[in-house]
Design an enzyme around this catalytic site. Structure first.
Site, short mmCIF file in Angstrom:
data_model
loop_
_atom_site.label_atom_id
_atom_site.label_comp_id
_atom_site.label_asym_id
_atom_site.label_seq_id
_atom_site.Cartn_x
_atom_site.Cartn_y
_atom_site.Cartn_z
N GLY A 36 0.68 -1.29 -0.22
CA GLY A 36 0.04 0.08 -0.07
C GLY A 36 0.78 1.25 0.00
O GLY A 36 2.06 1.25 0.25
N CYS A 87 5.80 -0.21 7.51
CA CYS A 87 5.40 0.86 6.96
C CYS A 87 6.73 1.35 6.14
O CYS A 87 7.94 1.35 6.69
CB CYS A 87 4.86 1.76 8.00
SG CYS A 87 4.71 3.54 7.37
N LEU A 88 6.44 1.82 4.89
CA LEU A 88 7.44 2.17 4.07
C LEU A 88 7.98 3.46 4.43
O LEU A 88 9.24 3.77 4.08
CB LEU A 88 7.16 2.33 2.72
CG LEU A 88 6.33 1.12 2.17
CD1 LEU A 88 6.08 1.25 0.50
CD2 LEU A 88 7.52 0.03 1.96
N HIS A 125 -4.65 1.29 7.63
CA HIS A 125 -3.27 1.95 7.69
C HIS A 125 -3.13 2.98 6.83
O HIS A 125 -2.63 4.08 7.07
CB HIS A 125 -2.30 0.71 7.51
CG HIS A 125 -0.87 1.22 7.50
ND1 HIS A 125 -0.07 0.62 8.30
CD2 HIS A 125 -0.12 1.83 6.66
CE1 HIS A 125 1.15 1.18 8.08
NE2 HIS A 125 1.28 1.96 6.97
N GLU A 126 -3.48 2.94 5.45
CA GLU A 126 -3.36 4.13 4.42
C GLU A 126 -4.35 5.10 4.99
O GLU A 126 -3.80 6.48 4.82
CB GLU A 126 -3.82 3.48 3.03
CG GLU A 126 -2.98 2.34 2.61
CD GLU A 126 -1.28 2.63 2.85
OE1 GLU A 126 -1.02 3.60 2.97
OE2 GLU A 126 -0.50 1.61 2.96
N HIS A 146 -2.68 7.35 7.35
CA HIS A 146 -1.62 8.24 6.69
C HIS A 146 -2.27 9.40 6.11
O HIS A 146 -1.76 10.56 6.50
CB HIS A 146 -0.95 7.52 5.50
CG HIS A 146 0.15 6.81 6.02
ND1 HIS A 146 1.20 7.14 6.54
CD2 HIS A 146 0.45 5.30 5.62
CE1 HIS A 146 2.23 6.14 6.70
NE2 HIS A 146 1.67 5.00 6.08
O1 K1U Z 1 1.60 2.31 3.86
C1 K1U Z 1 2.50 1.83 3.81
O2 K1U Z 1 3.74 2.35 4.45
C2 K1U Z 1 2.76 0.57 3.07
C3 K1U Z 1 2.70 -0.77 3.98
C4 K1U Z 1 1.30 -1.20 4.13
C5 K1U Z 1 0.93 -2.19 5.24
C6 K1U Z 1 1.54 -3.21 5.28
C7 K1U Z 1 1.18 -4.16 6.25
C8 K1U Z 1 0.03 -4.08 7.00
C9 K1U Z 1 -0.29 -2.61 6.99
C10 K1U Z 1 0.01 -1.90 6.02
C11 K1U Z 1 3.65 -1.72 3.36
O3 K1U Z 1 3.50 -2.34 2.35
S1 K1U Z 1 4.95 -2.30 4.30
C12 K1U Z 1 5.62 -3.66 3.21
C13 K1U Z 1 4.97 -4.89 3.24
O4 K1U Z 1 4.18 -5.20 4.20
C14 K1U Z 1 5.47 -5.84 2.34
C15 K1U Z 1 6.40 -5.68 1.37
C16 K1U Z 1 6.57 -6.69 0.55
C17 K1U Z 1 5.80 -7.81 0.21
C18 K1U Z 1 4.73 -7.76 1.22
C19 K1U Z 1 4.26 -6.77 2.20
ZN ZN Z 2 2.68 3.21 6.27
#
Ligand code: K1U
Ligand code: ZN
Length: 172
Positions: free
Chosen positions: A46, A94-95, A136-137, A140
């Site tokens: 996301g 979270c990225l 989660h988004e 943000h």
């Molecule tokens: O919003 C963000 O920071 C993105 C985040 C979204 C998220 C992930 C997990 C739970 C809630 C919200 C991410 O994508 S973190 C990376 C991640 O989960 C992932 C990365 C590579 C493959 C699979 C998952």
């Molecule tokens: Zn995030």
């Protein structure tokens, strides 16, 4: 489509409340395309526009498991119109807070109203990872980070670690 740099904690832009999209213009379509490119590149499931420094209420999500069968979704001005009483715990990341994961409890299922890139209003019933991710988004978009759902002790530790790394010009 362009991969844009991610905004990382402790950048204060992550605390902004994003503005509604309004009319779906070429600028919004380009923003959504760049967000998908940035999300796939990270990689993540996301992304909210503020994570690439744009304070607009745009979210991209792809929770499909197969890299060769992508299911990109774009949500404009998303809002939760119903949440289940039942909760679910998920180990979130979270990225904007790289390489930190923690368990967060949220409603198990949500109904989300949003507009798509044609400007049409849609509703989606989300469960599983899609439900967690969209909550989660939307956080943000309101300047809320997943660490805000943790204890003060854990949140302070994370904030300190990332503030120190930023001071040194390093990754945390
Ligand atoms: O919003 C963000 O920071 C993105 C985040 C979204 C998220 C992930 C997990 C739970 C809630 C919200 C991410 O994508 S973190 C990376 C991640 O989960 C992932 C990365 C590579 C493959 C699979 C998952
Ligand atoms: Zn995030």
């Amino acid at each position: 489509m362009t991969v844009r740099p991610l905004v990382i904690l402790p950048d204060t832009r992550l605390r902004l409340i994003s503005e509604p999209v309004g009319a779906v213009t070429d600028e919004i379509r380009k923003l959504a395309a760049d967000m998908l490119e940035t999300m796939y590149d990270a990689p993540g499931v996301g992304l909210a526009a503020i994570q690439i420094g744009v304070p607009r209420r745009v979210v991209t999500i792809d929770t499909s498991k197969d890299e060769n069968a992508r299911e990109p979704r774009v949500f404009l001005d998303p809002e939760i119109v119903w949440s289940s009483e039942e909760k679910r715990v998920y180990d979130e990341g979270c990225l904007s807070i790289p390489e930190y994961y923690a368990e967060v409890e949220r409603p198990d299922r949500v109904r989300v109203r949003y507009r798509d890139l044609t400007g049409a209003t849609q509703e989606i019933d989300a469960d599983g990872l899609l439900s967690t991710c969209i909550q989660h988004e939307i956080d943000h978009l309101n300047g809320v980070l997943f660490i805000d759902h943790l204890s003060k002790l854990k949140r302070d530790r994370v904030n300190k670690k990332f503030a120190k790394a930023a001071k040194r010009g390093e990754a945390a």
